[in-house]
Design a protein around this motif. Structure first.
Motif, PDB file in Angstrom:
ATOM      1  N   LEU A   1       0.895  -1.082   0.007  1.00  0.00           N
ATOM      2  CA  LEU A   1       0.036   0.059  -0.028  1.00  0.00           C
ATOM      3  C   LEU A   1       0.983   1.150  -0.054  1.00  0.00           C
ATOM      4  N   GLU A   2       2.158   1.213   0.577  1.00  0.00           N
ATOM      5  CA  GLU A   2       3.150   2.427   0.800  1.00  0.00           C
ATOM      6  C   GLU A   2       3.445   2.619  -0.786  1.00  0.00           C
ATOM      7  N   ASN A   3       3.823   1.511  -1.557  1.00  0.00           N
ATOM      8  CA  ASN A   3       4.347   1.422  -2.848  1.00  0.00           C
ATOM      9  C   ASN A   3       3.245   1.979  -3.737  1.00  0.00           C
ATOM     10  N   LEU A   4       1.836   1.938  -3.385  1.00  0.00           N
ATOM     11  CA  LEU A   4       0.788   2.324  -4.385  1.00  0.00           C
ATOM     12  C   LEU A   4       0.506   3.743  -3.869  1.00  0.00           C
ATOM     13  N   MET A   5       1.021   4.306  -2.708  1.00  0.00           N
ATOM     14  CA  MET A   5       0.855   5.767  -2.424  1.00  0.00           C
ATOM     15  C   MET A   5       2.084   6.489  -3.224  1.00  0.00           C
ATOM     16  N   ALA A   6       2.847   5.746  -3.238  1.00  0.00           N
ATOM     17  CA  ALA A   6       3.982   6.295  -3.921  1.00  0.00           C
ATOM     18  C   ALA A   6       3.997   6.451  -5.487  1.00  0.00           C
ATOM     19  N   LYS A   7       3.182   5.519  -6.046  1.00  0.00           N
ATOM     20  CA  LYS A   7       3.052   5.644  -7.475  1.00  0.00           C
ATOM     21  C   LYS A   7       1.699   6.703  -7.711  1.00  0.00           C
ATOM     22  N   LEU A   8       0.721   6.367  -7.025  1.00  0.00           N
ATOM     23  CA  LEU A   8      -0.713   7.455  -7.185  1.00  0.00           C
ATOM     24  C   LEU A   8      -0.415   8.618  -6.730  1.00  0.00           C
ATOM     25  N   GLY A   9       0.503   8.988  -5.627  1.00  0.00           N
ATOM     26  CA  GLY A   9       0.723  10.098  -5.048  1.00  0.00           C
ATOM     27  C   GLY A   9       1.929  10.496  -5.533  1.00  0.00           C
TER      28      GLY A   9
ATOM     29  N   PRO B   1       6.637   9.878  -4.006  1.00  0.00           N
ATOM     30  CA  PRO B   1       7.383   9.287  -2.943  1.00  0.00           C
ATOM     31  C   PRO B   1       7.414  10.108  -1.644  1.00  0.00           C
ATOM     32  N   HIS B   2       7.381  11.509  -1.757  1.00  0.00           N
ATOM     33  CA  HIS B   2       7.546  12.123  -0.518  1.00  0.00           C
ATOM     34  C   HIS B   2       6.400  11.864   0.333  1.00  0.00           C
ATOM     35  N   LEU B   3       4.971  11.834  -0.489  1.00  0.00           N
ATOM     36  CA  LEU B   3       3.742  11.518   0.234  1.00  0.00           C
ATOM     37  C   LEU B   3       4.086  10.292   0.935  1.00  0.00           C
ATOM     38  N   ALA B   4       4.361   9.136   0.462  1.00  0.00           N
ATOM     39  CA  ALA B   4       4.752   7.918   1.016  1.00  0.00           C
ATOM     40  C   ALA B   4       5.738   7.952   2.107  1.00  0.00           C
ATOM     41  N   ALA B   5       6.556   8.713   1.772  1.00  0.00           N
ATOM     42  CA  ALA B   5       7.765   8.770   2.944  1.00  0.00           C
ATOM     43  C   ALA B   5       7.193   9.237   4.154  1.00  0.00           C
ATOM     44  N   ASP B   6       6.305  10.537   4.097  1.00  0.00           N
ATOM     45  CA  ASP B   6       5.771  11.239   5.048  1.00  0.00           C
ATOM     46  C   ASP B   6       4.672  10.375   5.867  1.00  0.00           C
ATOM     47  N   TRP B   7       3.702  10.002   5.044  1.00  0.00           N
ATOM     48  CA  TRP B   7       2.166   9.482   5.572  1.00  0.00           C
ATOM     49  C   TRP B   7       2.081   8.095   5.035  1.00  0.00           C
TER      50      TRP B   7
END
Length: 414
Positions: free
Chosen positions: A105-113, A115-121
Motif C-alpha cells: 500500500l505504501e508503494n501504491l501511495m508512492a505511485k499514485l501520489g 514518493p514524498h507523500l509515501a515517505a511522510d504519510w
C-alpha cells in the motif's frame, strides 16, 4: 456508543471443530505461523543474540498485559483456548498479512501520489489501514468459531485487545531486529533495548492493544446490540483506525523540539486520547455487565450466598481488591486467598444463574463461605480506604514516572 447489551451466557465452549469456520481459521493460523517462523528463523540465523533478547523482552512484556486483559471480564472470564486463539491471530495471521500488505500500500501511495507523500504519510495511512482490518478480522474469526462465547460488548473488548496484544508483540520483535540491521554493527543488543524502551515500554500502553480493544467493542456490539449495530461497529473500527493514524502520523514530530519533555509531550498528545477513550469504554461496559450479573445474585435474597456488602464489592475491581486487602489484614494470607476464591465462586454463580443452572456454583460459594468463617472473617466486604494503600499507590506512581523520565532522557532527541 449506544447502550451496550449483556446476553445470558450460553454455556461452556462447544466443539468448535464442527464449525466450518474453525478449519478456515486453523488454515490461516498455520499459514501465518509458517510465514512468521520463516521470518524469525532468518533473524536467528543473522542476529542470534539480538533476536533472542528481543523475543525474551517482548514476551515478558506480554505477561502483565495478558493478565490485565484477561481480568477485564471478571464475572465471565473468556475460555483460555479462545484467548490463545485471539493472541495467535494477532501474532501470526495479522502480522504476516500486514508486513507485505503495508509495504504494497505504501508503494501504491508512492505511485499514485508521490514518493514524498509515501515517505511522510505511508506509515500513518498504509499501516493502520491494513493492520486494523487484519486485527478486526481476528475478532470476527472468534465470533464465527465460538459465537456463544461473545455475549457482551466487553467480550469483544477482551478478544480485540488480545488480538492487538499478539500483533503488538510480534511486530515489536520484527522492529527490534530491524533496528539491529539498520544500525549495521552486527549482532548488537543496544538497538533491541532502545526499541524495547520506545515501542514496548513507552508506546505499549496505548498502541495495538487499545486499538484492538476499540475495534473489538464494535464487533461485540454488532453481535449483541439491539439497535444501530452496523453503524456502531463501523464507528468503532474507524475510531481504532483514526487513533492508529494519529499515533503513526508525522504530526508534532518537529513541533515540540527535542529532548525528554518534547518526546513526553508527543506521547501524551497522541496516545492519551485513545487511552482515555478505551478506559472510559471499558469502565462503562464493565459496569453494565456487572449490573446485569448483580441482578441475578440480588434476586437470590440469600446472605449465605452473597450479602449486600459483598454484592457491592463484587461489581468493582477496586472494591474487590479492597475486600481482599481487608481480609488479609484481619485473617492473614489465608483470608485474602479465601476472599478471592469466594468472589470468583460468586461470579461463577451469577453466570450459572443466567444459564438457569446454579446448583453446583452455589455449593462452591457455600464451601468458600465456610472457609472464611473458620478464619474469623465471614464476609468479603470492601474495607475503608487505607492511608497505607493510598501512600503505596502514590509511591508506585512516582517510581513509574521516574523510570519513564529516565527512559525518555535516554531516548529524547535520538
Amino acid at each position: 456508543m449506544t447502550e451496550p447489551v449483556v446476553r445470558p451466557a450460553r454455556g461452556p465452549l462447544s466443539t468448535s471443530a464442527r464449525v466450518p469456520a474453525f478449519w478456515v481459521v486453523l488454515a490461516l493460523l498455520i499459514a501465518g505461523g509458517v510465514r512468521m517462523a520463516g521470518t524469525t528463523g532468518r533473524f536467528f540465523t543473522t542476529y542470534p543474540r539480538a533476536t533472542a533478547l528481543a523475543v525474551a523482552l517482548f514476551a515478558l512484556l506480554a505477561v502483565p498485559f495478558w493478565l490485565i486483559v484477561r481480568e477485564l471480564d471478571f464475572h465471565e472470564r473468556e475460555p483460555a483456548e479462545l484467548l490463545v486463539l485471539a493472541f495467535a491471530w494477532g501474532a501470526l495471521v495479522a502480522t504476516a498479512v500486514s508486513i507485505p500488505g503495508g509495504m504494497a500500500l505504501e508503494n501504491l501511495m508512492a505511485k499514485l501520489g508521490s514518493p514524498h507523500l509515501a515517505a511522510d504519510w505511508g506509515a500513518a495511512i498504509a499501516g493502520p489501514t491494513v493492520e486494523e482490518i487484519a486485527k478486526t478480522l481476528g475478532v470476527v474469526a472468534i465470533v464465527l468459531v465460538a459465537r456463544s462465547q461473545v455475549n457482551s460488548v466487553l467480550d469483544g473488548v477482551v478478544y480485540g485487545a488480545m488480538v492487538g496484544l499478539g500483533f503488538q508483540i510480534a511486530e515489536d520483535v520484527v522492529y527490534a531486529v530491524g533496528a539491529v540491521a539498520l544500525a549495521g554493527q552486527g549482532d548488537q543488543v543496544q538497538p533491541v533495548i532502545a526499541t524495547f524502551l520506545l515501542r514496548g515500554f513507552l508506546a505499549g500502553v496505548w498502541s495495538h492493544t487499545l486499538f484492538g480493544a476499540l475495534a473489538g467493542a464494535g464487533i461485540g456490539h454488532l453481535v449483541v446490540g439491539r439497535s444501530h449495530r452496523v453503524a456502531v461497529a463501523v464507528t468503532a473500527v474507524l475510531g481504532a483506525w483514526g487513533a492508529h493514524v494519529l499515533w503513526n502520523s508525522p504530526l508534532m514530530i518537529d513541533g515540540l523540539g527535542n529532548g525528554a519533555v518534547a518526546l513526553l509531550g508527543v506521547l501524551l498528545l497522541k496516545g492519551l486520547p485513545p487511552l482515555v477513550l478505551i478506559l472510559l469504554l471499558v469502565r462503562h461496559v464493565h459496569d453494565r455487565e456487572a449490573d446485569y450479573y448483580a441482578e441475578q445474585l440480588a434476586a437470590l435474597g440469600d446472605p449465605e450466598l452473597i450479602t449486600p456488602a459483598e454484592l457491592r464489592a463484587l461489581g468493582s475491581g477496586s472494591r474487590r481488591a479492597s475486600a481482599r486487602r481487608l481480609a488479609g489484614a484481619r485473617a492473614g494470607r489465608g483470608g485474602r486467598t479465601a476472599v478471592r476464591r469466594l468472589q470468583r465462586a460468586q461470579a461463577r454463580l451469577a453466570v450459572e444463574l443466567s444459564r438457569a443452572a446454579p446448583l453446583t456454583a452455589a455449593a462452591d460459594v457455600r464451601a468458600q463461605r465456610a472457609v472464611l468463617r473458620r478464619l474469623g472473617h465471614p464476609e468479603a466486604a470492601a474495607g475503608p480506604v487505607s492511608w497505607r494503600h493510598t501512600a503505596s499507590a502514590i509511591a508506585t506512581t512516582v517510581v513509574a514516572i521516574a523510570v519513564l523520565w529516565v527512559a525518555l532522557s535516554a531516548l529524547g532527541g535520538a
